[in-house]
Design an enzyme around this catalytic site. Structure first.
Site, PDB file in Angstrom:
ATOM      1  N   GLN A  35       0.949  -1.270  -0.090  1.00  0.00           N
ATOM      2  CA  GLN A  35       0.146   0.005  -0.014  1.00  0.00           C
ATOM      3  C   GLN A  35       0.631   1.280  -0.047  1.00  0.00           C
ATOM      4  O   GLN A  35       0.496   2.303  -0.587  1.00  0.00           O
ATOM      5  CB  GLN A  35      -0.880   0.163   1.207  1.00  0.00           C
ATOM      6  N   GLY A  36       1.923   1.317   0.455  1.00  0.00           N
ATOM      7  CA  GLY A  36       3.078   2.432   0.781  1.00  0.00           C
ATOM      8  C   GLY A  36       3.231   2.730  -0.866  1.00  0.00           C
ATOM      9  O   GLY A  36       3.101   4.029  -1.069  1.00  0.00           O
ATOM     10  N   HIS A  37       3.820   1.806  -1.617  1.00  0.00           N
ATOM     11  CA  HIS A  37       4.231   2.039  -2.982  1.00  0.00           C
ATOM     12  C   HIS A  37       2.800   2.506  -3.578  1.00  0.00           C
ATOM     13  O   HIS A  37       3.037   3.491  -4.601  1.00  0.00           O
ATOM     14  CB  HIS A  37       4.704   0.978  -3.629  1.00  0.00           C
TER      15      HIS A  37
END
Ligand code: PAF
Length: 282
Positions: A35-37
């Site tokens: 999710q960070g990417h």
């Protein structure tokens, strides 16, 4: 989605769609997307006409061959995740030969000392590898804006310094850390943790938060000693380093200065898997 496995075809394609006013957003990654990417991608999509994501496990930034061999490679899954964001995304997933033209080696950089702290101490050569690949990717993609997660805060500062020194025309944008529900910082390496280790890894953020609280009243040395003691009592995690440093120079905080911004940086091993995290202290 447009996928390119070699730089020549990508460069041709980018030339064909470029206009005087178009902006290119770039998200460099080593894959195993989380999710960070995807949040970096969303920011790039919202602020640019075109978004390019690279997926490339860069061998020159690994000082430990085991770590390179173990690094998760999940291209098919990654492409599925990217396709949920926008049909227009350009993915660059080159081979080592294509990027390094048969000679995978690092350029030597002087990052004005940023490279000598923390990750630089424990992973010799790591930042020359990061500088080399990010510079090459910037030269290929020629982005207007490039997005990096603040989990790798030292890397973010290093990339900004590389851009300043090489005079490449790209805005380097740092984006907030994305965390799991238990506050473990999202990282591709989390895929290597067992469900129990992942759950227990909430300990890292708990220590960061408590150390932030303690730093309000105590010296950096006292807080660092407290963190070491907490890890000595813990059977799952081994502390590699905990350092309170000046956010700009990354030099360790010896005496607090109220005009400076400080950050705590931590690197931890669990079962030979290395995790890092960071938190702003003021
Ligand atoms: O942060 C990463 O994933 C890598 O260090 C980067 C910036 C993609 C360079 O290989």
């Amino acid at each position: 989605m447009h996928i390119f496995y070699g730089k020549a075809a990508l460069i041709d394609f980018l030339k064909s769609i470029k206009t005087n006013h178009s902006s290119i957003g770039f998200v460099p990654t080593m894959g195993a997307l989380h999710q960070g990417h995807l949040s970096l991608m969303k920011q790039s999509i919202a602020n640019n006409n075109t978004t390019v994501m690279s997926i490339f496990v860069n061998p020159t930034q690994f000082n430990n061959p085991d770590d390179l061999a173990k690094y998760p490679r999940t291209l098919e899954d990654d492409l599925k995740k990217i396709s949920t964001l926008s049909p227009e995304i350009i993915v660059f997933a080159p081979t080592v030969d294509d990027v390094y033209e048969g000679k995978p080696s690092s350029q030597f950089f002087n990052f004005d000392g940023l490279e000598n702290q923390m990750e630089g101490k424990f992973r010799p050569g790591h930042f020359n590898g990061v500088g080399t690949i990010v510079k090459r990717l910037f030269e290929i993609v020629q982005p207007t804006n490039a997005y990096f997660g603040e989990k790798d805060f030292q890397q973010l500062q290093i990339v900004k310094k590389m851009v300043e020194k090489t005079k490449l025309k790209v805005n380097v944008i740092g984006c907030p850390i994305y965390r799991e529900a238990n506050k473990l910082a999202m990282s591709s390496r989390n895929a290597l943790l067992s469900p129990e280790e992942k759950q227990e890894a909430s300990f890292i953020y708990k220590i960061l938060i408590e150390s932030k609280e303690k730093f309000k009243k105590q010296s950096a040395k006292m807080v660092t000693e407290w963190v070491q003691k907490e890890f000595d009592k813990n059977n799952t995690f081994t502390l590699e380093y905990y350092q309170i440093a000046d956010e700009e120079t990354l030099l360790p905080c010896i005496r607090k200065n109220k005009n400076k911004k400080y950050r705590a940086f931590i690197a931890v091993f669990v079962n030979n898997i290395r995790l890092i995290d960071t938190i702003s202290l003021n």
